[in-house]
Design a protein around this motif. Structure first.
Motif, PDB file in Angstrom:
ATOM      1  N   GLY A  36      -1.388   2.468  -7.817  1.00  0.00           N
ATOM      2  CA  GLY A  36      -0.715   2.354  -8.187  1.00  0.00           C
ATOM      3  C   GLY A  36       0.183   0.631  -8.129  1.00  0.00           C
ATOM      4  N   ALA A  37      -0.429   0.425  -7.155  1.00  0.00           N
ATOM      5  CA  ALA A  37       0.193  -1.021  -6.661  1.00  0.00           C
ATOM      6  C   ALA A  37      -1.001  -2.160  -7.017  1.00  0.00           C
ATOM      7  CB  ALA A  37       0.606  -1.479  -5.711  1.00  0.00           C
TER       8      ALA A  37
ATOM      9  N   GLY B  61      -0.633  -5.915  -7.286  1.00  0.00           N
ATOM     10  CA  GLY B  61       0.279  -7.021  -5.870  1.00  0.00           C
ATOM     11  C   GLY B  61      -1.110  -7.098  -4.661  1.00  0.00           C
ATOM     12  N   ILE B  62      -1.240  -5.866  -4.625  1.00  0.00           N
ATOM     13  CA  ILE B  62      -2.146  -6.147  -3.325  1.00  0.00           C
ATOM     14  C   ILE B  62      -2.907  -6.970  -4.064  1.00  0.00           C
ATOM     15  CG2 ILE B  62      -3.404  -4.113  -2.143  1.00  0.00           C
ATOM     16  CD1 ILE B  62      -2.412  -2.368  -2.254  1.00  0.00           C
ATOM     17  N   GLN B  63      -4.389  -7.011  -4.784  1.00  0.00           N
ATOM     18  CA  GLN B  63      -5.142  -7.506  -4.851  1.00  0.00           C
ATOM     19  C   GLN B  63      -4.993  -9.501  -4.910  1.00  0.00           C
ATOM     20  OE1 GLN B  63      -7.795  -6.407  -4.772  1.00  0.00           O
ATOM     21  NE2 GLN B  63      -8.520  -8.591  -4.717  1.00  0.00           N
ATOM     22  N   SER B  64      -3.248  -9.334  -5.602  1.00  0.00           N
ATOM     23  CA  SER B  64      -3.116 -10.693  -5.220  1.00  0.00           C
ATOM     24  C   SER B  64      -3.008 -11.551  -4.623  1.00  0.00           C
ATOM     25  CB  SER B  64      -1.685 -11.062  -6.578  1.00  0.00           C
ATOM     26  OG  SER B  64      -1.050 -12.334  -5.887  1.00  0.00           O
TER      27      SER B  64
ATOM     28  N   MET C 139       5.813  -1.586  -1.201  1.00  0.00           N
ATOM     29  CA  MET C 139       6.109  -0.402  -0.909  1.00  0.00           C
ATOM     30  C   MET C 139       7.402  -1.230  -1.811  1.00  0.00           C
ATOM     31  SD  MET C 139       4.590   0.852   2.664  1.00  0.00           S
ATOM     32  CE  MET C 139       5.848   2.515   3.133  1.00  0.00           C
ATOM     33  N   GLU C 140       8.001   0.634  -2.401  1.00  0.00           N
ATOM     34  CA  GLU C 140       8.952   0.673  -2.790  1.00  0.00           C
ATOM     35  C   GLU C 140      10.327   0.904  -2.182  1.00  0.00           C
ATOM     36  OE1 GLU C 140       9.824   3.364  -6.020  1.00  0.00           O
ATOM     37  OE2 GLU C 140       8.020   2.244  -7.189  1.00  0.00           O
TER      38      GLU C 140
END
Length: 101
Positions: free
Chosen positions: A26-27, A30-33, A60-61
Motif C-alpha cells: 500500500g505504501a 512512498g517507500i520507493q521514493s 506508517m500512519e
C-alpha cells in the motif's frame, strides 16, 4: 534490500522491472521514493536496517514502534535468517532522523 544482484518484478501488464531495493504494498510509492534517493549499492546490513525502518517511519500512519514492525536479516550465502529483537529495533528507531531530505 542490500542485495548486490538485480531482482525483477513483473507488473500486471507484463512489464518487467529490475531493481536492487524495492518497496511493495500500500505504501509502495512512498517507500520507493525514499529508496530511489537513499539506497546505495553495497551498503552495510546496519545501514540497510536503518533505511528499512526509515522507510516505514515515513509511511506508517501510526508512530513507528518496535512492537509494530518486524526486522529480519537474511544472509543468503550463509543460509541464515536472523530476526532482530525489540531492543535492536528500538535502538535504530530512536536514532532515526525526524524527517528525510
Amino acid at each position: 534490500m542490500c542485495s548486490k544482484e538485480t531482482n525483477f518484478q513483473s507488473d500486471p501488464s507484463g512489464t518487467i522491472i529490475g531493481y536492487q531495493a524495492k518497496g511493495i504494498g500500500g505504501a509502495e510509492e512512498g517507500i520507493q521514493s525514499i529508496l530511489d534517493k537513499q539506497y546505495v549499492e553495497g551498503m552495510s546490513v546496519e545501514d540497510g536496517e536503518k533505511l528499512a525502518l526509515l522507510c516505514l517511519k515515513q509511511v506508517m500512519e501510526d508512530t513507528i514502534r518496535p512492537s509494530l514492525v518486524d526486522l529480519v536479516v537474511v544472509d543468503v550465502g550463509g543460509k541464515k535468517f536472523t530476526r532482530r529483537d525489540r531492543d535492536h529495533k528500538n535502538q535504530i528507531i530512536t536514532n532515526l532522523p525526524s524527517n528525510i531530505d
